[in-house]
Design an enzyme around this catalytic site. Structure first.
Site, short mmCIF file in Angstrom:
data_model
loop_
_atom_site.label_atom_id
_atom_site.label_comp_id
_atom_site.label_asym_id
_atom_site.label_seq_id
_atom_site.Cartn_x
_atom_site.Cartn_y
_atom_site.Cartn_z
N ARG A 86 -36.26 70.81 110.23
CA ARG A 86 -36.15 72.23 109.92
C ARG A 86 -37.42 72.67 109.20
O ARG A 86 -37.85 72.04 108.25
CB ARG A 86 -34.93 72.47 109.02
CG ARG A 86 -34.89 73.82 108.30
CD ARG A 86 -34.45 74.93 109.24
NE ARG A 86 -34.65 76.24 108.69
CZ ARG A 86 -33.74 76.94 108.02
NH1 ARG A 86 -32.54 76.43 107.81
NH2 ARG A 86 -34.00 78.15 107.58
N ARG A 95 -35.30 78.09 114.32
CA ARG A 95 -35.06 76.83 113.61
C ARG A 95 -34.37 75.81 114.50
O ARG A 95 -33.60 76.18 115.39
CB ARG A 95 -34.22 77.07 112.36
CG ARG A 95 -32.90 77.74 112.67
CD ARG A 95 -32.29 78.47 111.53
NE ARG A 95 -33.12 79.60 111.16
CZ ARG A 95 -32.84 80.43 110.19
NH1 ARG A 95 -31.76 80.28 109.50
NH2 ARG A 95 -33.62 81.43 109.90
N ASP A 98 -29.85 75.05 111.05
CA ASP A 98 -29.62 75.75 109.80
C ASP A 98 -28.20 75.40 109.38
O ASP A 98 -27.28 75.51 110.20
CB ASP A 98 -29.77 77.26 110.01
CG ASP A 98 -29.58 78.05 108.73
OD1 ASP A 98 -29.99 77.56 107.65
OD2 ASP A 98 -29.03 79.17 108.79
N ASP A 100 -25.52 76.22 106.32
CA ASP A 100 -25.22 77.01 105.13
C ASP A 100 -23.83 76.69 104.61
O ASP A 100 -22.89 76.54 105.40
CB ASP A 100 -25.26 78.51 105.45
CG ASP A 100 -26.64 79.00 105.80
OD1 ASP A 100 -27.61 78.53 105.19
OD2 ASP A 100 -26.75 79.88 106.69
#
Length: 178
Positions: A86, A95, A98, A100
């Site tokens: 990344r 990317r 990712d 989160d």
């Protein structure tokens, strides 16, 4: 033994082979000490948000059980992103992966390095729709709405396309059994 907490993670990719990268991220998360993937959503394809000059994103949500603190979980997920190459050059840019933290139990955390619930999740169908697929009855912390209700609102406003194939996940390891 530490308390086991349910957390929800948002995964997205739009470079290389996004489906393969999502699959690799799921496995990497699951085989990280203190984290056990319990369920995965379908994969959804969406247009990029913010920085639009890039390929479409493939997004999904993963439910995990973890004994890690929110900051330990964040650290582990950043290590996975790093291993998967990344690169953070453009905000909301392309990317390889990712990851989160969307929700961590019903905790609210406001810190420079970590905000839970994820600060923009309730604005994005690509987060709320797969989250609702896993658990539509979750109350959004600091809100009077369920995830399912908010997802239904966003589906009317934003284009999100369910991909026909679901990634495979078979749990043959659990940190609970070690």
């Amino acid at each position: 033994m530490s308390r086991i907490v349910t957390a929800y993670l948002g995964l997205g990719a739009n470079l290389g082979d996004p489906l393969s990268q999502l699959q690799q991220a799921i496995e990497s998360i699951h085989y990280t000490h203190g984290i056990c993937v319990t369920r995965i959503s379908s994969v959804y394809k969406t247009a990029p948000v913010g920085y639009e000059d890039q390929p479409s994103f493939y997004n999904m949500v993963v439910e995990v059980h973890t004994t890690l603190s929110p900051f330990q979980l964040l650290s582990s997920l950043l290590q996975i992103e790093k291993k998967m190459h990344r690169v953070r050059e453009v905000r909301w840019g392309p990317r390889t992966i990712d990851i989160d933290i969307l929700l961590y139990d019903q905790r609210i955390i406001q810190h420079d390095d970590l905000q839970i619930p994820h600060p923009r999740m309730i604005e994005r169908a690509f987060v709320m729709v797969p989250l609702a697929e896993l658990n539509s009855e979750i109350m959004i912390p600091d809100s009077d709405q369920t995830v399912g209700h908010r997802a239904a609102q966003l589906q009317v406003e934003q284009e999100i396309r369910l991909l026909p194939s679901k990634l495979q996940f078979h749990s043959n390891y659990s940190f609970l059994s070690t």
